[in-house]
Design a protein around this motif. Sequence first.
Motif, PDB file in Angstrom:
ATOM      1  N   LEU A  86      -2.102  89.517  87.339  1.00  0.00           N
ATOM      2  CA  LEU A  86      -1.511  90.086  86.137  1.00  0.00           C
ATOM      3  C   LEU A  86      -2.582  90.083  85.057  1.00  0.00           C
ATOM      4  O   LEU A  86      -3.295  89.091  84.886  1.00  0.00           O
ATOM      5  CB  LEU A  86      -0.311  89.259  85.675  1.00  0.00           C
ATOM      6  CG  LEU A  86       0.798  89.047  86.709  1.00  0.00           C
ATOM      7  CD1 LEU A  86       1.796  88.016  86.195  1.00  0.00           C
ATOM      8  CD2 LEU A  86       1.498  90.355  87.025  1.00  0.00           C
ATOM      9  N   ILE A 110       2.577  97.742  84.309  1.00  0.00           N
ATOM     10  CA  ILE A 110       3.835  96.990  84.354  1.00  0.00           C
ATOM     11  C   ILE A 110       4.930  97.880  83.772  1.00  0.00           C
ATOM     12  O   ILE A 110       4.725  98.539  82.743  1.00  0.00           O
ATOM     13  CB  ILE A 110       3.707  95.688  83.533  1.00  0.00           C
ATOM     14  CG1 ILE A 110       2.727  94.733  84.198  1.00  0.00           C
ATOM     15  CG2 ILE A 110       5.060  95.028  83.323  1.00  0.00           C
ATOM     16  CD1 ILE A 110       3.239  94.016  85.414  1.00  0.00           C
ATOM     17  N   THR A 112      -0.683  95.172  86.706  1.00  0.00           N
ATOM     18  CA  THR A 112      -0.931  94.390  87.904  1.00  0.00           C
ATOM     19  C   THR A 112      -2.190  94.953  88.565  1.00  0.00           C
ATOM     20  O   THR A 112      -2.443  96.159  88.535  1.00  0.00           O
ATOM     21  CB  THR A 112       0.236  94.469  88.901  1.00  0.00           C
ATOM     22  OG1 THR A 112       0.509  95.836  89.214  1.00  0.00           O
ATOM     23  CG2 THR A 112       1.477  93.824  88.309  1.00  0.00           C
ATOM     24  N   LEU A 163       8.324  87.177  83.668  1.00  0.00           N
ATOM     25  CA  LEU A 163       7.026  87.215  83.015  1.00  0.00           C
ATOM     26  C   LEU A 163       7.127  86.600  81.625  1.00  0.00           C
ATOM     27  O   LEU A 163       8.153  86.740  80.950  1.00  0.00           O
ATOM     28  CB  LEU A 163       6.525  88.657  82.890  1.00  0.00           C
ATOM     29  CG  LEU A 163       6.337  89.445  84.183  1.00  0.00           C
ATOM     30  CD1 LEU A 163       5.893  90.870  83.858  1.00  0.00           C
ATOM     31  CD2 LEU A 163       5.346  88.771  85.109  1.00  0.00           C
ATOM     32  N   ASP A 223      -0.034  86.358  89.912  1.00  0.00           N
ATOM     33  CA  ASP A 223       1.336  86.784  90.176  1.00  0.00           C
ATOM     34  C   ASP A 223       1.875  85.798  91.202  1.00  0.00           C
ATOM     35  O   ASP A 223       1.524  85.861  92.381  1.00  0.00           O
ATOM     36  CB  ASP A 223       1.371  88.209  90.724  1.00  0.00           C
ATOM     37  CG  ASP A 223       2.787  88.708  90.954  1.00  0.00           C
ATOM     38  OD1 ASP A 223       3.713  87.878  91.068  1.00  0.00           O
ATOM     39  OD2 ASP A 223       2.987  89.934  91.026  1.00  0.00           O
ATOM     40  N   SER A 269       3.493  84.183  84.893  1.00  0.00           N
ATOM     41  CA  SER A 269       4.753  84.430  85.590  1.00  0.00           C
ATOM     42  C   SER A 269       5.411  83.131  86.014  1.00  0.00           C
ATOM     43  O   SER A 269       4.738  82.124  86.260  1.00  0.00           O
ATOM     44  CB  SER A 269       4.526  85.338  86.806  1.00  0.00           C
ATOM     45  OG  SER A 269       3.628  84.752  87.722  1.00  0.00           O
ATOM     46  N   ASN A 319       3.268  87.063  94.481  1.00  0.00           N
ATOM     47  CA  ASN A 319       2.484  87.926  95.348  1.00  0.00           C
ATOM     48  C   ASN A 319       1.010  87.551  95.232  1.00  0.00           C
ATOM     49  O   ASN A 319       0.344  87.924  94.265  1.00  0.00           O
ATOM     50  CB  ASN A 319       2.682  89.402  94.972  1.00  0.00           C
ATOM     51  CG  ASN A 319       2.016  90.348  95.953  1.00  0.00           C
ATOM     52  OD1 ASN A 319       1.138  89.959  96.717  1.00  0.00           O
ATOM     53  ND2 ASN A 319       2.426  91.605  95.930  1.00  0.00           N
ATOM     54  N   ALA A 349      10.279  90.537  85.983  1.00  0.00           N
ATOM     55  CA  ALA A 349       9.000  90.945  86.546  1.00  0.00           C
ATOM     56  C   ALA A 349       9.091  92.232  87.333  1.00  0.00           C
ATOM     57  O   ALA A 349       8.100  92.966  87.438  1.00  0.00           O
ATOM     58  CB  ALA A 349       8.447  89.832  87.431  1.00  0.00           C
ATOM     59  N   ASN A 388      11.583  85.309  88.787  1.00  0.00           N
ATOM     60  CA  ASN A 388      11.156  86.708  88.658  1.00  0.00           C
ATOM     61  C   ASN A 388      10.915  87.066  87.200  1.00  0.00           C
ATOM     62  O   ASN A 388      11.335  88.115  86.711  1.00  0.00           O
ATOM     63  CB  ASN A 388      12.202  87.643  89.283  1.00  0.00           C
ATOM     64  CG  ASN A 388      11.657  89.032  89.552  1.00  0.00           C
ATOM     65  OD1 ASN A 388      10.496  89.193  89.904  1.00  0.00           O
ATOM     66  ND2 ASN A 388      12.490  90.047  89.381  1.00  0.00           N
ATOM     67  N   GLN A 425      -1.830  89.991  94.172  1.00  0.00           N
ATOM     68  CA  GLN A 425      -1.813  90.620  92.851  1.00  0.00           C
ATOM     69  C   GLN A 425      -2.251  89.658  91.761  1.00  0.00           C
ATOM     70  O   GLN A 425      -1.974  88.460  91.812  1.00  0.00           O
ATOM     71  CB  GLN A 425      -0.408  91.141  92.522  1.00  0.00           C
ATOM     72  CG  GLN A 425       0.033  92.301  93.362  1.00  0.00           C
ATOM     73  CD  GLN A 425       1.378  92.876  92.945  1.00  0.00           C
ATOM     74  OE1 GLN A 425       1.766  93.926  93.432  1.00  0.00           O
ATOM     75  NE2 GLN A 425       2.069  92.194  92.055  1.00  0.00           N
TER      76      GLN A 425
END
Length: 372
Positions: free
Chosen positions: A277, A297, A286, A318, A269, A311, A272, A345, A316, A275
Amino acid sequence: MKNIMMKAGNSCLGSVCLNLTVFAGLVLSMASCARQAEQPPLKDPQPKNTGPKTELATCCWVATTNEVLNRIEVYDPADASWNSSTMKWSWMPTTALSYNATSEIPLWTAPTDIKVRNNTVFANTAQVITATSYRLATIARYTGTGTKGQKLWVMGFNDTTSLHAMEILPDGNCVVASAGKKWPQGWIRIYSSSQPSPNHGVNTQYYFASAHAVLWDATHQVLWALGNQLRKYKYNTVISGGTITNPKLELDTSYDSLPSPWGHDLAADVNNPDQLLLTTNGGVYTFHISTGTFDSIPGAAYGSFTKSISSQPGQNTLIETRPSSGCPLYPASDWCTSVVNFYNAASGAATGSRTVSGSAIYKAKAFDPNYY
């Protein structure tokens, strides 16, 4: 949001990219069945390099594994139409790129994974790609002195192997994941790919049922692997008890139950670093590294049999693929699609799609060269 605390037991990631033009379109996707036996694709005799040339990976193009033409194809989401005239780059093993016509090229069937990474371990390189098909795993030059796409390391496998992913480690060694042909087969192997031939084939294998994805996390300095569970491995020649010429992994934590069965894909991710995915047969999630928990998600981005996820930072966004009837090999090849889908996202709302007519795409991934 579904939140599940997983049991932890003792026992390659991140991306930084530049902004990308926002795109629009309609999403076309439908869930299908899990990927099964290998299907022989049609062959394109030579890779095509079309569109503007660049010496640096433009972030964030999207790389697809097209199993009709048996090649990697790279596109820009800013282009409204994805076709041969807008393709930014394509790749497949050829003799011109130093691949052996007898022992290596015939093993390249049905590409399953593609990554671009910053790595200067190999002489005169700045970036490399890693790619797998069912029976071939390879590292090739992307930038630096020499031919783009040229072989740097390759390993072939027998017909009982079903390779699904690989990752290069910072020291030039690599990890390859095999899902196996039948349950409960599967493994990951760490190879001494940083070493010259013949020592570049030294490896250690770890049993892992239905292994589908491996990902290096430079923030936490661990390797994540996804199969019938999520695992975290330590990799350091001191910690793991190996050497750079005979590398080893050390299992740190095994998350014994996924929120739904059978993992497919794993990604950073990029917004972040705490995190990951991941996708399974049942959905898209996540994973919170610090707490060891999973969340579903939201919105349309959550769907069964999602084969790939990644991502786009700054947008923002996916990127996902799911099997669909538009794929020319579908339903006989029930893992493929011709459509790449994009979602917000945060909300999971569909924000657009791109279609490569006539293609059979398994994965579509952000063509992102950076680790965290």
